[in-house]
Design a protein around this motif. Structure first.
Motif, PDB file in Angstrom:
ATOM      1  N   ALA B 228       0.839  -1.209   0.000  1.00 58.36           N
ATOM      2  CA  ALA B 228       0.000   0.000   0.000  1.00 58.36           C
ATOM      3  C   ALA B 228       0.868   1.252   0.000  1.00 58.36           C
ATOM      4  N   LEU B 229       1.980   1.207   0.742  1.00 58.65           N
ATOM      5  CA  LEU B 229       2.868   2.369   0.821  1.00 58.65           C
ATOM      6  C   LEU B 229       3.535   2.638  -0.525  1.00 58.65           C
ATOM      7  N   PHE B 230       4.022   1.571  -1.157  1.00 54.90           N
ATOM      8  CA  PHE B 230       4.680   1.771  -2.447  1.00 54.90           C
ATOM      9  C   PHE B 230       3.670   2.226  -3.505  1.00 54.90           C
ATOM     10  N   GLN B 231       2.501   1.595  -3.522  1.00 53.99           N
ATOM     11  CA  GLN B 231       1.541   1.970  -4.566  1.00 53.99           C
ATOM     12  C   GLN B 231       1.061   3.407  -4.392  1.00 53.99           C
ATOM     13  N   GLU B 232       0.894   3.807  -3.153  1.00 58.47           N
ATOM     14  CA  GLU B 232       0.550   5.213  -2.902  1.00 58.47           C
ATOM     15  C   GLU B 232       1.691   6.121  -3.393  1.00 58.47           C
ATOM     16  N   GLY B 233       2.924   5.727  -3.057  1.00 52.37           N
ATOM     17  CA  GLY B 233       4.091   6.525  -3.449  1.00 52.37           C
ATOM     18  C   GLY B 233       4.246   6.627  -4.955  1.00 52.37           C
ATOM     19  N   TRP B 234       3.996   5.517  -5.662  1.00 53.03           N
ATOM     20  CA  TRP B 234       4.123   5.543  -7.124  1.00 53.03           C
ATOM     21  C   TRP B 234       3.042   6.441  -7.735  1.00 53.03           C
ATOM     22  N   GLY B 389       5.287  -5.714  16.261  1.00 55.23           N
ATOM     23  CA  GLY B 389       5.767  -5.064  15.045  1.00 55.23           C
ATOM     24  C   GLY B 389       5.012  -3.791  14.707  1.00 55.23           C
ATOM     25  N   PHE B 390       5.471  -3.107  13.668  1.00 57.85           N
ATOM     26  CA  PHE B 390       4.826  -1.866  13.217  1.00 57.85           C
ATOM     27  C   PHE B 390       5.105  -1.697  11.730  1.00 57.85           C
ATOM     28  N   ILE B 391       4.348  -0.820  11.097  1.00 62.39           N
ATOM     29  CA  ILE B 391       4.637  -0.425   9.713  1.00 62.39           C
ATOM     30  C   ILE B 391       4.200   1.024   9.542  1.00 62.39           C
ATOM     31  N   SER B 392       4.941   1.785   8.733  1.00 60.00           N
ATOM     32  CA  SER B 392       4.546   3.165   8.442  1.00 60.00           C
ATOM     33  C   SER B 392       3.130   3.163   7.871  1.00 60.00           C
ATOM     34  N   ALA B 393       2.424   4.278   8.060  1.00 64.83           N
ATOM     35  CA  ALA B 393       1.053   4.369   7.556  1.00 64.83           C
ATOM     36  C   ALA B 393       1.041   5.116   6.223  1.00 64.83           C
ATOM     37  N   THR B 394       0.010   4.851   5.418  1.00 61.85           N
ATOM     38  CA  THR B 394      -0.180   5.668   4.217  1.00 61.85           C
ATOM     39  C   THR B 394      -0.622   7.064   4.689  1.00 61.85           C
ATOM     40  N   GLY B 395      -0.377   8.053   3.865  1.00 59.96           N
ATOM     41  CA  GLY B 395      -0.841   9.402   4.178  1.00 59.96           C
ATOM     42  C   GLY B 395      -0.084  10.114   5.289  1.00 59.96           C
ATOM     43  N   GLU B 396       1.118   9.632   5.635  1.00 64.54           N
ATOM     44  CA  GLU B 396       1.894  10.315   6.681  1.00 64.54           C
ATOM     45  C   GLU B 396       2.366  11.687   6.209  1.00 64.54           C
ATOM     46  N   SER B 397       2.687  12.552   7.182  1.00 62.04           N
ATOM     47  CA  SER B 397       3.146  13.897   6.842  1.00 62.04           C
ATOM     48  C   SER B 397       4.529  13.855   6.194  1.00 62.04           C
ATOM     49  N   ALA B 398       4.814  14.888   5.402  1.00 60.69           N
ATOM     50  CA  ALA B 398       6.125  14.988   4.743  1.00 60.69           C
ATOM     51  C   ALA B 398       7.234  15.075   5.797  1.00 60.69           C
ATOM     52  N   GLU B 399       6.909  15.707   6.904  1.00 60.50           N
ATOM     53  CA  GLU B 399       7.898  15.868   7.976  1.00 60.50           C
ATOM     54  C   GLU B 399       8.309  14.507   8.563  1.00 60.50           C
ATOM     55  N   LEU B 400       7.300  13.667   8.808  1.00 58.89           N
ATOM     56  CA  LEU B 400       7.585  12.332   9.356  1.00 58.89           C
ATOM     57  C   LEU B 400       8.353  11.487   8.343  1.00 58.89           C
TER      58      LEU B 400
END
Ligand code: FAD
Lengths: 97, 421
Positions: B228-234, B389-400
């Motif tokens: 989800a993170l990569f597809q959002e990023g692409w 465990g943990f994983i970064s979330a989609t929609g995180e701030s640019a700062e994070l």
């Protein structure tokens, strides 16, 4: 330096008074040195060498109880016992900056 | 008193009470000998820790053919233009000054009865404990039309160094509006997010240098790490550039022709300009030659990384089949420290502490846009088991995202110092 946990966060005197086992601390520290450099250099990840006991112990407890942000540190601290935190504090205090 | 493993290995009282301490000593005199094969994330760490912590009570020999180790980690950032090749190269000089006997040669055989390792150069080295961390090799015939002799036309760049430089040169030479293809590997393989971080870094390069170019990915899997993170990023950063074809859409039916520079996906032939083939993987060949593999990987005991096949042979990192940890440099480094503590304890009677493992994999999507996934693990009787465990979330701030990228830079400096001194 430490201190980015909320001002109001503190740990009990008993926890701060725990005597850390240096040798165990050295073993546990090997988990930390994947990211935190043993020689105290820091670029992108803070130095944790040469800290005083109180800020060191307080910071780890703040991560453990999620009073301080950073998911990596939260899951690492989450499974540390009070004795293990004391051991790490004792060991890292002996390393020079 | 109940004698658990830690007490058993660690306490001199137990030895004094006449229990057979599981200490392994070389026949005759001399120091106990540890031989480590492979100077990467697992092997370099294990060699360094055993030498450092035993304070020369153990002879440590590291066998590694290359004089320079290029980290696979951050090799995608090199493709994207965020790192130079020199930034990811490390030599073994500091390990040698730290007391490790560094031998630049290939291990070509292991005699587990005689407890010796033979080297391509002709030497034979005796061990009391043998640690294998040879990384991965590719499964022959995994991608139809591709074999190691075609890796110049269609690089894998999944062992870093000259292959990474070749892939980068091909990327830079792509014609305007050309096509970059990737054949992604099936599970399990080293660095689950690696192929997708690579797609991001290639897209970053193309966006700046060849914006009408396209990327196609043929994937034998229906989903992948941090998907989800990569597809959002692409979608956000490289709109319309990346065409990912998963197994639900024929991505698992692939062949390549390195002479014609074509890729055939589900019967459809496409001409491509660059083709990055990442074949299915297996344990480094020496693990197989040592007879400690079962199928593609070497099963190990979670408590100390000793193999199921032989208590004096340990396997670390990508080659091991250990349970829940992903095959990563972070994992290999973490396993190496548990193993080093156990091996030192077995050879010198030093204290053996309970195994603790952790891993975090950072990936860069675009400039200052980092994400991460991580977990902690423990040793159970069956395997290395995930705790939390943990994983970064989609929609995180640019700062994070920027802070996450900066953290990965710190991790790189940390782990390479931890491996090589
Ligand atoms: C593109 C890419 C990106 C990655 N990014 C990350 C990341 O961001 N974070 C992360 O944690 N991991 C990452 N990884 C994964 C990481 O590189 C591996 O998981 C890690 O290197 C495994 O360590 P290892 O010790 O098992 O093998 P390696 O580090 O590969 O070391 C194996 C060594 O053994 C040597 N060897 C092999 N056979 C023999 C023999 N017969 N005799 C002597 N020596 C031998 C080899 O020369 C090599 O130096 C990435 C991988 C790739 C491909």
């Amino acid at each position: 330096m430490p201190g980015s946990q909320p001002e109001e966060f503190s740990v009990s005197a008993e926890i701060l008074a725990l005597e850390g086992d240096l040798e165990y601390g050295e073993y546990l520290a090997s988990e930390c040195t994947t990211c935190h450099q043993a020689d105290g250099s820091a670029n992108g990840i803070p130095s944790i060498t040469g800290w005083e006991t109180e800020p060191f112990v307080t910071a780890l407890h703040a991560y453990k109880t999620k009073h301080r942000d950073n998911e990596v540190m939260q899951i690492i601290a989450n499974r540390m016992s009070d004795e293990e935190i004391a051991a790490l504090a004792a060991y890292f205090k002996t390393l020079e900056n | 008193m109940t004698i658990n493993r830690r007490h058993f290995l660690g306490s001199s009282a137990a030895a004094a009470a006449g229990l057979a301490a599981p200490m392994v000593k070389a026949d005759g005199h001399g120091k106990p000998r540890v031989v480590v094969v492979g100077g990467g994330a697992g092997g370099a760490t294990a060699a360094r820790y055993i030498a450092k912590d035993s304070k020369s009570a153990i002879d440590v020999t590291l066998i590694e053919p290359s004089r320079m180790y290029y980290t696979c980690f951050f090799s995608n950032l090199y493709l994207g233009g965020f790192k130079e090749i020199e930034d990811i190269g490390h030599s073994y000089g500091t390990l040698a000054s730290g007391g490790v006997n560094v031998v630049h040669d290939w291990a070509i055989g292991v005699d587990r009865d005689a407890k010796t390792v033979s080297l391509a150069g002709g030497a034979t080295i005796a061990y009391d404990k043998l640690i294998l961390s040879p990384g991965i090799d590719f499964v022959e015939g995994a991608v139809e039309g591709w074999d190691v002799s075609s890796q110049n036309a269609m690089p894998h760049a999944y062992k870093a160094g000259s292959q990474s430089e070749l892939l980068k040169a091909q990327l830079m030479a792509m014609p305007e509006g050309g096509t970059f293809a990737m054949v992604a590997p099936p599970n399990p393989y080293r660095c689950p997010p690696g192929p997708y971080e690579r797609v991001s870094m290639v897209a970053h390069f193309l966006k700046n240098n060849n914006p009408t170019a396209k990327i196609i990915v043929a994937d034998p899997k229906p989903k992948f790490s941090k998907m989800a993170l990569f597809q959002e990023g692409w979608a956000d950063n490289y709109e319309g550039m990346v065409d990912w074809i998963g197994s639900d859409f024929g991505g698992d039916s692939v062949s390549v022709d390195p002479n014609e520079m074509t890729v055939t996906i589900d019967g459809e032939v496409t001409n491509v300009d660059v083709c990055n083939v990442i074949p299915a993987m297996k344990a480094g060949r020496i693990a197989e030659l040592a007879g400690v593999t079962d199928g593609s990987w070497a099963p190990v005991n979670a408590i100390d990384m000793s193999t199921k096949a032989d208590p004096d042979v340990y396997v670390l990192g990508d080659s091991s089949q250990q349970g829940d940890m992903p095959k990563s440099g972070f994992s290999a480094n973490s396993q190496a420290k548990v193993c080093a503590n156990a091996v030192r304890g077995a050879l010198t009677g030093s204290k053996v502490y309970p195994a603790k493992f952790s891993n975090t994999c950072w990936s860069l999507i675009d400039t200052d846009n980092g994400v991460k996934v991580g977990a902690t693990y423990e040793a159970t009787d069956e395997k290395i088991a995930k705790v939390d465990g943990f994983i970064s979330a989609t929609g995180e701030s640019a700062e994070l995202r920027k802070a996450t990228y900066e953290e990965s830079e710190g991790w790189y400096a940390g782990i390479t110092a931890d491996m090589f001194g």
